[in-house]
Write an enzyme that holds these catalytic residues in place. Structure first.
Site, PDB file in Angstrom:
ATOM      1  CE1 TYR A   1      -3.363   2.729   1.062  1.00  0.00           C
ATOM      2  CE2 TYR A   1      -1.744   3.326   2.421  1.00  0.00           C
ATOM      3  CZ  TYR A   1      -2.998   3.893   1.827  1.00  0.00           C
ATOM      4  OH  TYR A   1      -3.717   4.943   1.980  1.00  0.00           O
ATOM      5  CG  HIS A   2       2.509   4.664  -3.006  1.00  0.00           C
ATOM      6  ND1 HIS A   2       3.039   5.719  -2.337  1.00  0.00           N
ATOM      7  CD2 HIS A   2       3.451   4.534  -4.006  1.00  0.00           C
ATOM      8  CE1 HIS A   2       3.932   6.277  -2.881  1.00  0.00           C
ATOM      9  NE2 HIS A   2       4.417   5.518  -3.870  1.00  0.00           N
TER      10      HIS A   2
END
Length: 331
Positions: free
Chosen positions: A116-117
């Site tokens: 997840y960014h």
């Protein structure tokens, strides 16, 4: 006499005005200091990145001399160690950074890490550093193309194996037995994911890479990554339009708060020749969503995340369910 009194009155008025001005500016500075700091603290990450570039350039300029002196086969290995220590120290001191599930990282075989960014993927930097130091493995990463136009980024990408990433190049890296990290949401997710929702659209590139290279996928999520740094949501429509036109992240970033950060690795999803890219994307999306639901309080709280540096509430791990519209709610 009246002239003398008038002069004294004028002097008193000037002193009062000066005092009010000084007091006003002190009050204004006190009021705005937290706001100013929240936008200046992200600059620390920029400073660390340029420190990384400077260290690598020093090694590059003195490569022949150092190689002769130390008789090293891979001079970059020492440079990577120094850089990794720098980032690992910052992660430990500023965020109390930890990793759970490190045993899922293979010792000598390939794997694709899907993460997840956050608004700034500082957790990825810490993660790469710790894996390099404690597992002796360098993780190749895919970065957005705009980064390669930033001065100083070239040496970082060359030494730390950061690539723009196509299906073919990513597949080749994995077939050579390396680790590779990809965020399907990329900059879009970094800028516009406000409640830890995955914003992958219909991107299937990573799934095609995993299928072609026949490697397992390891889901990765870092707790409180969006409490450390946040993108300004005010004016969201404007930022969205600017991003759609330019593919450049215009939304300002604020934060740098020393919240507790803990990276969680999920169980590897093994290669399955019967899965299509669409089916694999769905499977990985579900696995990463469950990882977020298990470890992240939603909505996030900067204050609570700061407290978690010293105390973890027994009620922290609330049961969260990912609904069809990618929003989370408490069950």
């Amino acid at each position: 006499m009246w002239e003398y009194v008038a002069n004294i009155t004028i002097r008193i008025e000037n002193i009062i005005v000066e005092y009010i001005d000084i007091d006003y500016y002190r009050w204004l500075t006190w009021l705005l200091a937290p706001l100013i700091l929240t936008f200046l603290l992200p600059g620390i990450i920029i400073i660390l990145l340029y420190m990384t570039a400077i260290i690598l350039y020093i090694y590059k300029w003195h490569r022949v001399r150092l190689k002769t002196a130390y008789e090293e086969q891979d001079l970059w290995q020492t440079a990577r160690n120094i850089v990794a220590i720098l980032w690992d120290a910052h992660g430990f001191l500023w965020h109390g950074f930890e990793i759970t599930g490190l045993e899922y990282i293979p010792k000598d075989s390939a794997a694709l890490i899907i993460y997840y960014h956050g608004a700034i993927p500082v957790d990825l930097y810490y993660f790469i550093a710790k894996v390099f130091l404690f597992r002796n493995r360098l993780i190749h990463t895919v970065a957005d193309r705009f980064l390669f136009n930033i001065p100083g980024w070239k040496i970082i990408s060359e030494v730390l194996k950061v690539i723009p990433g196509t299906v073919q190049t990513c597949s080749t890296i994995l077939k050579e037995g390396n680790l590779l990290a990809i965020s399907p949401g990329g900059v879009y997710e970094a800028q516009f994911s406000t409640s830890y929702e995955l914003m992958w659209k219909k991107r299937l590139g990573f799934a095609k890479v995993a299928i072609d290279a026949k490697v397992p996928i390891i889901p990765m999520f870092t707790e409180n990554v969006r409490e450390a740094f946040r993108a300004v949501s005010l004016g969201r429509r404007i930022w969205l339009k600017l991003y759609a036109w330019t593919k450049f992240p215009f939304a300002p970033i604020y934060g740098g708060f020393p919240v507790k950060m803990r990276t969680h690795l999920g169980a590897p999803i093994p290669y399955d020749e019967n899965l299509t890219p669409e089916e694999l994307q769905t499977k990985v999306h579900q696995a990463l969503s469950e990882l977020i639901a298990k470890h992240q309080r939603i909505p996030g709280s900067i204050t609570q995340s700061l407290i978690e540096r010293v105390y973890v509430s027994p009620n922290k791990n609330l049961k969260l369910i990912n609904s069809d519209d990618n929003e989370f709610h408490i069950a």
